[in-house]
Design a protein around this motif. Structure first.
Motif, PDB file in Angstrom:
ATOM      1  N   ILE A 140       0.942  -1.189  -0.062  1.00  0.00           N
ATOM      2  CA  ILE A 140       0.051  -0.016  -0.015  1.00  0.00           C
ATOM      3  C   ILE A 140       0.940   1.411   0.119  1.00  0.00           C
ATOM      4  CG2 ILE A 140      -1.730   1.371   1.212  1.00  0.00           C
ATOM      5  CD1 ILE A 140      -2.716  -1.458   2.343  1.00  0.00           C
ATOM      6  N   GLY A 141       0.603   2.205  -0.958  1.00  0.00           N
ATOM      7  CA  GLY A 141       1.610   3.352  -0.889  1.00  0.00           C
ATOM      8  C   GLY A 141       0.720   4.420  -0.253  1.00  0.00           C
ATOM      9  N   ALA A 142       1.762   5.377  -0.228  1.00  0.00           N
ATOM     10  CA  ALA A 142       1.353   6.726   0.800  1.00  0.00           C
ATOM     11  C   ALA A 142       0.952   7.857  -0.058  1.00  0.00           C
ATOM     12  CB  ALA A 142       2.444   7.120   1.586  1.00  0.00           C
ATOM     13  N   LEU A 143      -0.374   8.293   0.040  1.00  0.00           N
ATOM     14  CA  LEU A 143      -0.844   9.316  -0.898  1.00  0.00           C
ATOM     15  C   LEU A 143       0.138  10.868  -0.258  1.00  0.00           C
ATOM     16  CD1 LEU A 143      -2.839  10.685  -2.826  1.00  0.00           C
ATOM     17  CD2 LEU A 143      -4.273  11.157  -0.542  1.00  0.00           C
ATOM     18  N   THR A 144       0.537  11.159  -1.270  1.00  0.00           N
ATOM     19  CA  THR A 144       1.494  12.496  -0.799  1.00  0.00           C
ATOM     20  C   THR A 144       0.801  13.813  -1.261  1.00  0.00           C
ATOM     21  OG1 THR A 144       2.931  12.486  -2.835  1.00  0.00           O
ATOM     22  CG2 THR A 144       3.670  11.371  -0.680  1.00  0.00           C
TER      23      THR A 144
ATOM     24  N   ALA B 100     -14.963  14.642 -14.412  1.00  0.00           N
ATOM     25  CA  ALA B 100     -14.097  14.975 -13.354  1.00  0.00           C
ATOM     26  C   ALA B 100     -12.804  14.169 -13.405  1.00  0.00           C
ATOM     27  CB  ALA B 100     -14.630  14.682 -12.051  1.00  0.00           C
ATOM     28  N   MET B 101     -11.630  14.986 -12.773  1.00  0.00           N
ATOM     29  CA  MET B 101     -10.321  14.234 -13.072  1.00  0.00           C
ATOM     30  C   MET B 101      -9.613  14.457 -11.666  1.00  0.00           C
ATOM     31  SD  MET B 101      -7.831  16.847 -13.701  1.00  0.00           S
ATOM     32  CE  MET B 101      -6.590  15.642 -14.040  1.00  0.00           C
ATOM     33  N   MET B 102      -8.721  13.721 -11.225  1.00  0.00           N
ATOM     34  CA  MET B 102      -7.964  13.893 -10.268  1.00  0.00           C
ATOM     35  C   MET B 102      -6.599  13.594 -10.579  1.00  0.00           C
ATOM     36  SD  MET B 102      -9.116  11.440  -7.268  1.00  0.00           S
ATOM     37  CE  MET B 102      -8.094  12.003  -6.141  1.00  0.00           C
ATOM     38  N   VAL B 103      -5.520  14.117 -10.080  1.00  0.00           N
ATOM     39  CA  VAL B 103      -4.213  13.535 -10.288  1.00  0.00           C
ATOM     40  C   VAL B 103      -3.542  13.192  -8.825  1.00  0.00           C
ATOM     41  CG1 VAL B 103      -1.415  14.001 -10.615  1.00  0.00           C
ATOM     42  CG2 VAL B 103      -3.399  15.050 -12.291  1.00  0.00           C
ATOM     43  N   ILE B 104      -3.456  11.855  -8.545  1.00  0.00           N
ATOM     44  CA  ILE B 104      -2.803  11.411  -7.389  1.00  0.00           C
ATOM     45  C   ILE B 104      -1.631  11.250  -7.332  1.00  0.00           C
ATOM     46  CG2 ILE B 104      -2.782   9.632  -5.878  1.00  0.00           C
ATOM     47  CD1 ILE B 104      -5.536   8.561  -6.958  1.00  0.00           C
TER      48      ILE B 104
ATOM     49  N   ARG C  15       5.219   9.184  -7.606  1.00  0.00           N
ATOM     50  CA  ARG C  15       4.568   8.839  -8.772  1.00  0.00           C
ATOM     51  C   ARG C  15       3.332   9.452  -9.113  1.00  0.00           C
ATOM     52  NH1 ARG C  15       6.737   3.545  -9.829  1.00  0.00           N
ATOM     53  NH2 ARG C  15       8.387   2.985  -8.171  1.00  0.00           N
ATOM     54  N   GLN C  16       2.881  10.161 -10.159  1.00  0.00           N
ATOM     55  CA  GLN C  16       1.598  10.709 -10.395  1.00  0.00           C
ATOM     56  C   GLN C  16       0.951   9.686 -11.343  1.00  0.00           C
ATOM     57  OE1 GLN C  16       2.477  14.368 -12.246  1.00  0.00           O
ATOM     58  NE2 GLN C  16       2.784  15.487  -9.993  1.00  0.00           N
TER      59      GLN C  16
END
Length: 79
Positions: free
Chosen positions: A8-12, A24-28, A43-44
């Protein structure tokens, strides 16, 4: 089934917007490992979705946030 916490990665960071005024759009932005997080590697992941999916995602995140604030009982729920 308990998830493998090492996967599980960490949202930054994240950003949101619309595409053509309809979707709608999002860049995580995330760090996939603790080592990436510590070294500043990010990473995006751009994600497009319908307005309805965006609303459902927002509601699901609010539910997860409320559950996380309630304490130490993981649900392992997957959608």
């Amino acid at each position: 089934m308990k998830p493998d916490m090492d996967l599980i990665g960490a949202l930054t960071s994240f950003s949101v917007g619309t595409l053509d005024g309809h979707d709608a759009m999002m860049v995580i932005e995330m760090a996939a490992t603790p080592e990436e997080y510590e070294s500043g590697v990010r990473r995006q992941l751009p994600v497009a979705m319908t307005a309805e999916h965006a609303r459902e995602l927002g509601e699901a995140l609010l539910l997860a946030a409320r559950a996380a604030l309630m304490g130490d009982a993981p649900s392992y729920a997957l959608n």
